[in-house]
Design an enzyme around this catalytic site. Sequence first.
Site, PDB file in Angstrom:
ATOM      1  N   LYS A  24      27.432  79.960  12.693  1.00 17.03           N
ATOM      2  CA  LYS A  24      28.523  79.098  13.178  1.00 17.03           C
ATOM      3  C   LYS A  24      29.732  79.152  12.237  1.00 17.03           C
ATOM      4  O   LYS A  24      30.849  79.443  12.654  1.00 17.03           O
ATOM      5  CB  LYS A  24      28.018  77.642  13.270  1.00 17.03           C
ATOM      6  CG  LYS A  24      29.145  76.642  13.450  1.00 17.03           C
ATOM      7  CD  LYS A  24      28.643  75.226  13.619  1.00 17.03           C
ATOM      8  CE  LYS A  24      28.240  74.506  12.361  1.00 17.03           C
ATOM      9  NZ  LYS A  24      29.295  73.772  11.668  1.00 17.03           N
ATOM     10  N   ASN A  25      29.502  78.849  10.964  1.00 16.80           N
ATOM     11  CA  ASN A  25      30.646  78.673  10.070  1.00 16.80           C
ATOM     12  C   ASN A  25      31.365  79.982   9.759  1.00 16.80           C
ATOM     13  O   ASN A  25      32.554  79.979   9.449  1.00 16.80           O
ATOM     14  CB  ASN A  25      30.207  77.934   8.798  1.00 16.80           C
ATOM     15  CG  ASN A  25      29.851  76.485   9.112  1.00 16.80           C
ATOM     16  OD1 ASN A  25      30.227  75.965  10.167  1.00 16.80           O
ATOM     17  ND2 ASN A  25      29.113  75.835   8.217  1.00 16.80           N
ATOM     18  N   CYS A 119      34.611  61.906   8.228  1.00 15.81           N
ATOM     19  CA  CYS A 119      33.604  62.069   9.266  1.00 15.81           C
ATOM     20  C   CYS A 119      32.321  61.413   8.797  1.00 15.81           C
ATOM     21  O   CYS A 119      32.277  60.817   7.720  1.00 15.81           O
ATOM     22  CB  CYS A 119      33.424  63.528   9.657  1.00 15.81           C
ATOM     23  SG  CYS A 119      32.382  64.462   8.575  1.00 15.81           S
ATOM     24  N   ARG A 124      35.977  63.756   3.171  1.00 15.50           N
ATOM     25  CA  ARG A 124      36.387  65.130   3.438  1.00 15.50           C
ATOM     26  C   ARG A 124      37.907  65.331   3.499  1.00 15.50           C
ATOM     27  O   ARG A 124      38.455  65.727   4.523  1.00 15.50           O
ATOM     28  CB  ARG A 124      35.717  65.637   4.715  1.00 15.50           C
ATOM     29  CG  ARG A 124      34.214  65.501   4.650  1.00 15.50           C
ATOM     30  CD  ARG A 124      33.516  66.106   5.838  1.00 15.50           C
ATOM     31  NE  ARG A 124      33.513  67.562   5.786  1.00 15.50           N
ATOM     32  CZ  ARG A 124      32.958  68.318   6.729  1.00 15.50           C
ATOM     33  NH1 ARG A 124      32.400  67.782   7.766  1.00 15.50           N
ATOM     34  NH2 ARG A 124      32.970  69.620   6.620  1.00 15.50           N
ATOM     35  N   ASP A 307      23.749  71.557   3.584  1.00 13.31           N
ATOM     36  CA  ASP A 307      23.408  71.621   5.012  1.00 13.31           C
ATOM     37  C   ASP A 307      21.905  71.733   5.261  1.00 13.31           C
ATOM     38  O   ASP A 307      21.466  71.715   6.411  1.00 13.31           O
ATOM     39  CB  ASP A 307      24.133  72.806   5.681  1.00 13.31           C
ATOM     40  CG  ASP A 307      25.622  72.562   5.815  1.00 13.31           C
ATOM     41  OD1 ASP A 307      26.049  71.403   5.727  1.00 13.31           O
ATOM     42  OD2 ASP A 307      26.369  73.541   6.015  1.00 13.31           O
ATOM     43  N   ARG A 399      26.424  71.497  18.796  1.00 10.86           N
ATOM     44  CA  ARG A 399      27.568  71.971  18.009  1.00 10.86           C
ATOM     45  C   ARG A 399      27.170  73.123  17.102  1.00 10.86           C
ATOM     46  O   ARG A 399      28.003  73.966  16.765  1.00 10.86           O
ATOM     47  CB  ARG A 399      28.116  70.844  17.116  1.00 10.86           C
ATOM     48  CG  ARG A 399      28.703  69.705  17.890  1.00 10.86           C
ATOM     49  CD  ARG A 399      29.382  68.755  16.961  1.00 10.86           C
ATOM     50  NE  ARG A 399      30.495  69.441  16.289  1.00 10.86           N
ATOM     51  CZ  ARG A 399      31.489  68.824  15.695  1.00 10.86           C
ATOM     52  NH1 ARG A 399      31.526  67.524  15.669  1.00 10.86           N
ATOM     53  NH2 ARG A 399      32.455  69.508  15.113  1.00 10.86           N
TER      54      ARG A 399
HETATM   55  N1  EPU Z   1      36.946  68.649  -0.645  1.00  7.78           N
HETATM   56  C1  EPU Z   1      38.032  67.963  -1.147  1.00  7.78           C
HETATM   57  N2  EPU Z   1      39.266  68.408  -0.824  1.00  7.78           N
HETATM   58  C2  EPU Z   1      39.472  69.503  -0.036  1.00  7.78           C
HETATM   59  C3  EPU Z   1      38.369  70.204   0.478  1.00  7.78           C
HETATM   60  C4  EPU Z   1      37.097  69.757   0.147  1.00  7.78           C
HETATM   61  O1  EPU Z   1      37.879  66.985  -1.867  1.00  7.78           O
HETATM   62  O2  EPU Z   1      40.635  69.860   0.217  1.00  7.78           O
HETATM   63  C5  EPU Z   1      35.580  68.177  -0.981  1.00  7.78           C
HETATM   64  C6  EPU Z   1      34.823  67.708   0.270  1.00  7.78           C
HETATM   65  O3  EPU Z   1      35.161  66.369   0.617  1.00  7.78           O
HETATM   66  C7  EPU Z   1      33.397  67.887  -0.161  1.00  7.78           C
HETATM   67  C8  EPU Z   1      33.457  69.145  -1.046  1.00  7.78           C
HETATM   68  O4  EPU Z   1      34.816  69.276  -1.442  1.00  7.78           O
HETATM   69  O5  EPU Z   1      32.988  66.793  -0.915  1.00  7.78           O
HETATM   70  C9  EPU Z   1      33.003  70.423  -0.368  1.00  7.78           C
HETATM   71  O6  EPU Z   1      33.659  70.588   0.858  1.00  7.78           O
HETATM   72  P1  EPU Z   1      34.005  72.017   1.471  1.00  7.78           P
HETATM   73  O7  EPU Z   1      35.477  72.135   1.605  1.00  7.78           O
HETATM   74  O8  EPU Z   1      33.265  73.086   0.746  1.00  7.78           O
HETATM   75  O9  EPU Z   1      33.384  71.879   2.939  1.00  7.78           O
HETATM   76  P2  EPU Z   1      34.028  72.374   4.282  1.00  7.78           P
HETATM   77  O10 EPU Z   1      34.673  73.692   4.103  1.00  7.78           O
HETATM   78  O11 EPU Z   1      34.814  71.262   4.893  1.00  7.78           O
HETATM   79  C10 EPU Z   1      31.948  73.725   5.004  1.00  7.78           C
HETATM   80  C11 EPU Z   1      31.031  73.761   6.193  1.00  7.78           C
HETATM   81  C12 EPU Z   1      30.126  72.542   6.181  1.00  7.78           C
HETATM   82  C13 EPU Z   1      29.327  72.527   4.868  1.00  7.78           C
HETATM   83  C14 EPU Z   1      30.307  72.549   3.678  1.00  7.78           C
HETATM   84  C15 EPU Z   1      29.612  72.620   2.330  1.00  7.78           C
HETATM   85  C16 EPU Z   1      32.420  74.910   7.823  1.00  7.78           C
HETATM   86  C17 EPU Z   1      33.152  74.871   9.119  1.00  7.78           C
HETATM   87  N3  EPU Z   1      31.839  73.782   7.408  1.00  7.78           N
HETATM   88  O12 EPU Z   1      32.729  72.543   5.157  1.00  7.78           O
HETATM   89  O13 EPU Z   1      29.237  72.707   7.274  1.00  7.78           O
HETATM   90  O14 EPU Z   1      28.529  71.380   4.801  1.00  7.78           O
HETATM   91  O15 EPU Z   1      31.174  73.688   3.798  1.00  7.78           O
HETATM   92  O16 EPU Z   1      28.837  73.748   2.259  1.00  7.78           O
HETATM   93  O17 EPU Z   1      32.328  75.974   7.216  1.00  7.78           O
HETATM   94  C18 EPU Z   1      27.797  72.028   8.991  1.00  7.78           C
HETATM   95  O18 EPU Z   1      27.768  73.223   9.358  1.00  7.78           O
HETATM   96  O19 EPU Z   1      27.027  71.147   9.456  1.00  7.78           O
HETATM   97  C19 EPU Z   1      28.770  71.621   7.976  1.00  7.78           C
HETATM   98  C20 EPU Z   1      29.112  70.357   7.763  1.00  7.78           C
END
Ligand code: EPU
Length: 419
Positions: A24-25, A119, A124, A307, A399
């Site tokens: 997915k991601n 969320c 996030r 995850d 999803r």
């Molecule tokens: N964070 C910040 N600021 C930012 C971005 C992130 O503070 O600008 C924090 C987040 O709040 C969190 C941490 O950094 O505490 C890590 O977040 P990250 O940005 O790595 O997560 P993401 O890119 O929003 C992706 C996956 C998630 C998965 C996370 C962590 C996608 C579409 N989503 O989210 O997947 O949990 O990385 O590995 O790639 C899922 O598939 O169920 C899912 C939630």
Amino acid sequence: MDSEKFIISGGKRLEGSVEISGAKNSALSIMAASLLTKDECILRNVPHLTDVEIMSAVIRKLGVKVEWINNDTLCIDSDNFNNYEAPYELVKKMRASILVMGPLLARLKKAKISLPGGCAIGARPVDFHIKGFEALGAKVEVEKGYIEAEIHKLKGNDIYLDFPSLGATENIMMAAVLANGTSVLRNAAREPEIVALAEVLNQMGADVQGAGTSAITINGVASLKPVSVTIIPDRIETGTFMVAAALTGGNITLVGADPDHQGALIDKLRLTGAKITIAEKSLNVQGPDMIVSVDVKTQPYPGFPTDMQAQFMVLMSIANGTSLISETIFENRFIHVSELKRMGADIIISGNTAMVKGVSTLSGAPVMATDLRASASLILAGLVAEGQTVVNRVYHLDRGYQAIEKKFAGLGAVIKRVK
Ligand code: EPU
């Protein structure tokens, strides 16, 4: 909101083979990357998931054509990519919509994206994405719930991320590939989805070095060409079925999985007593006679994935002994705990750590969860519980897991979807 539910009669040992779907991601970020060229990109092994449909809707809104050209292949044609706005109605359905921001700035020099809210699993924020775009020369303002950004000319820069965010690393990479000059992304995320994205970008003619390490160097190029690519296997779907094998004392072969992406989980499952056999493009997991308790702490890749935390907690809830599970990535990712307790699990939360005392059995109950992986953990709990479990809010599972009930039924589970 749908009213579908899964009804599970627990207690079956799961056995057989299951085909792992595309990730997915990785599909989501590569769909966004397709906007970086004006010609047609072909994406194979794309999973049929609601999140993929939402990303399709987002990029269609930008003027881009997205079509399934066969069962698992998407064709994305960005010839008419002309609209720079990702509206609230779509972004509120999926936070990953923000991944179009990098391509928008690179191609249209302008972006207006609804600011994703918090969320179920945490606040996030997207401050790292914004900081990265500003470092590349964008003027960014957040107003009336929207992030508005404009750029005259993208210019390469050194960018340090305070945390190795997967989404920020992907988004900034996608803008930097078309910048003037060199960018270095430090403390970058190292997930397989990053490596896959960098490979796709390089096939498109970009110059990205070091993906998979914490320093990624991107030498900007003037334009990119179309690609035809295959999405990598989903490591979280793989992990969920690996845990299912361990949990039910089963024997499952995961066909099409990439064992290299499962290092942390393989280690932890072996410590529980599971037997894991690794082949080139598959894995076999045999559940232990007695599950041994193991402590787990979620970390950025290659650490134990957040995850997989909820699913692993189900395994620990029927283990022999007590385990400590710490969640360090998201601040509110124990939503499944209260539902697991309703099924008889013995779990106490203190701060970001859950103390899980193994019990001999879980008992079926009606349950629901408010996010994807928590919902997956409730399915797993239902599969091992005595009696019947009803998992409500199936739309969360749709999803991120393709045909999850069919895949479990194929392994001998008694599970059906009802309206
Ligand atoms: N964070 C910040 N600021 C930012 C971005 C992130 O503070 O600008 C924090 C987040 O709040 C969190 C941490 O950094 O505490 C890590 O977040 P990250 O940005 O790595 O997560 P993401 O890119 O929003 C992706 C996956 C998630 C998965 C996370 C962590 C996608 C579409 N989503 O989210 O997947 O949990 O990385 O590995 O790639 C899922 O598939 O169920 C899912 C939630």
